[in-house]
Scaffold this motif. Structure first.
Motif, PDB file in Angstrom:
ATOM      1  N   ILE A   1     -13.063  -7.143   4.014  1.00 18.27           N
ATOM      2  CA  ILE A   1     -13.726  -7.708   4.851  1.00 18.27           C
ATOM      3  C   ILE A   1     -14.826  -7.951   4.839  1.00 18.27           C
ATOM      4  O   ILE A   1     -15.453  -7.513   4.455  1.00 18.27           O
ATOM      5  N   LYS A   2     -15.865  -9.062   4.426  1.00 17.50           N
ATOM      6  CA  LYS A   2     -16.861  -9.472   4.077  1.00 17.50           C
ATOM      7  C   LYS A   2     -18.101  -9.777   5.333  1.00 17.50           C
ATOM      8  O   LYS A   2     -17.169 -10.966   6.177  1.00 17.50           O
ATOM      9  N   VAL A   3     -19.284  -9.185   6.321  1.00 19.61           N
ATOM     10  CA  VAL A   3     -19.971  -9.559   7.312  1.00 19.61           C
ATOM     11  C   VAL A   3     -20.803 -10.340   6.866  1.00 19.61           C
ATOM     12  O   VAL A   3     -21.593  -9.725   6.093  1.00 19.61           O
ATOM     13  N   SER A   4     -21.245 -11.630   7.234  1.00 21.36           N
ATOM     14  CA  SER A   4     -22.026 -12.149   7.252  1.00 21.36           C
ATOM     15  C   SER A   4     -22.978 -12.200   8.059  1.00 21.36           C
ATOM     16  O   SER A   4     -22.472 -12.382   9.231  1.00 21.36           O
ATOM     17  N   TYR A   5     -24.562 -12.294   7.706  1.00 18.95           N
ATOM     18  CA  TYR A   5     -25.388 -12.424   8.806  1.00 18.95           C
ATOM     19  C   TYR A   5     -26.098 -13.348   8.532  1.00 18.95           C
ATOM     20  O   TYR A   5     -26.675 -13.281   7.485  1.00 18.95           O
ATOM     21  N   ASP A   6     -26.768 -14.004   9.866  1.00 22.41           N
ATOM     22  CA  ASP A   6     -28.024 -14.924   9.717  1.00 22.41           C
ATOM     23  C   ASP A   6     -30.040 -13.429   9.162  1.00 22.41           C
ATOM     24  O   ASP A   6     -29.432 -13.162   9.224  1.00 22.41           O
ATOM     25  N   LEU A   7     -31.000 -14.663   9.509  1.00 25.27           N
ATOM     26  CA  LEU A   7     -32.064 -14.314   9.302  1.00 25.27           C
ATOM     27  C   LEU A   7     -31.720 -13.825  10.321  1.00 25.27           C
ATOM     28  O   LEU A   7     -32.999 -12.390  10.238  1.00 25.27           O
ATOM     29  N   ASP A   8     -31.476 -13.565  11.648  1.00 24.59           N
ATOM     30  CA  ASP A   8     -31.760 -12.817  12.868  1.00 24.59           C
ATOM     31  C   ASP A   8     -31.175 -11.723  12.752  1.00 24.59           C
ATOM     32  O   ASP A   8     -31.693 -11.177  14.370  1.00 24.59           O
TER      33      ASP A   8
ATOM     34  N   ILE B   1     -24.117 -12.552  13.675  1.00 21.75           N
ATOM     35  CA  ILE B   1     -23.290 -12.687  12.747  1.00 21.75           C
ATOM     36  C   ILE B   1     -22.824 -13.641  12.537  1.00 21.75           C
ATOM     37  O   ILE B   1     -22.827 -14.691  13.546  1.00 21.75           O
ATOM     38  N   THR B   2     -22.380 -14.470  11.418  1.00 26.06           N
ATOM     39  CA  THR B   2     -22.385 -15.763  11.381  1.00 26.06           C
ATOM     40  C   THR B   2     -20.971 -16.224  10.710  1.00 26.06           C
ATOM     41  O   THR B   2     -20.559 -17.425  10.989  1.00 26.06           O
TER      42      THR B   2
ATOM     43  N   LYS C   1     -23.290  -9.079  17.332  1.00 27.59           N
ATOM     44  CA  LYS C   1     -22.776  -9.451  17.893  1.00 27.59           C
ATOM     45  C   LYS C   1     -21.945 -10.649  16.928  1.00 27.59           C
ATOM     46  O   LYS C   1     -21.616 -11.635  16.471  1.00 27.59           O
ATOM     47  N   VAL C   2     -20.239  -9.799  17.414  1.00 26.73           N
ATOM     48  CA  VAL C   2     -19.424 -10.621  16.698  1.00 26.73           C
ATOM     49  C   VAL C   2     -18.648 -11.560  17.899  1.00 26.73           C
ATOM     50  O   VAL C   2     -18.527 -12.005  18.987  1.00 26.73           O
TER      51      VAL C   2
END
Length: 202
Positions: free
Chosen positions: A54-61, A64-65, A182-183
């Motif tokens: 699993i890969k969880v991607s985040y934005d600059l803030d 979770i994207t 936050k998912v």
């Protein structure tokens, strides 16, 4: 007359003796099958971690994207597990059980009484696997994510004059992690999107 006697014996075994043998030993059959499945799955997934799947991607803030699965690795694991389980079940050449002679009489009071008769069963198994993803709230902006592998094995047991099927279902934890952030509801409320990424093999 001889034909009628032989036919009666066959019907007696099919409708009374064989169900007794299967019912009294179904727990042993399921235990043996689950043991083979667990050892097969553990030998495959022991070298793979949650972060590999699993890969969880985040934005600059820090929000979770996306949550994406490594579909290629998931299907490699799926294939390896199927092969290992199938090989393990094929290695079960026979299962031997002792059934008391009184159990063949048809009289309930005599069940479990008398000398034991050795019965050999020949199991033939087929296996199906399916990944399952589950999200559980673990606090403010923390989510506990678990990945399971559902394994279903159908054992066809060859008995005197007939064969019976025993279906064994078990669920094995493949990986788990606490996701901070936050998912998105599309994942938290319904894991089918992620499951479709994990299960590409028909």
């Amino acid at each position: 007359v001889i034909f009628a006697i032989i036919f009666g014996i066959i019907m007696y075994f099919n409708f009374y003796v064989n169900p007794i043998i299967l019912a009294s030993n179904k727990g042993v059959i399921k235990s043996k099958t689950i043991s083979v499945i667990n050892s097969s799955v553990q030998s495959v997934i022991s070298t793979n971690a949650y972060d590999d799947l699993i890969k969880v991607s985040y934005d600059l803030d820090g929000n979770i994207t996306s949550i994406t699965a490594n579909s290629m690795l998931a299907n490699q694991l799926n294939t390896q597990v199927l092969e290992k389980c199938q090989d393990g079940l094929n290695d079960i050449t026979s299962l031997c059980f002792n059934v008391p002679l009184g159990s063949f009489s048809g009289i309930p009071l005599l069940n479990g009484i008398g000398p034991n008769i050795n019965i050999k069963m020949i199991p033939i198994g087929s296996v199906q696997t399916y990944f399952k993803s589950e999200f559980v709230s673990a606090g403010i902006n923390q989510t506990y994510h678990k990945i399971f592998l559902d394994v279903s094995a159908e054992m066809s047991i060859l008995l005197p004059g007939t064969n019976q099927s025993v279906v064994v279902n078990t669920q094995i934890l493949v990986g788990e992690s606490v996701i901070v952030g936050k998912v998105p509801q599309v994942y938290f409320g319904n894991s089918s999107l992620l499951n479709s990424q994990l299960n590409l093999i028909p």
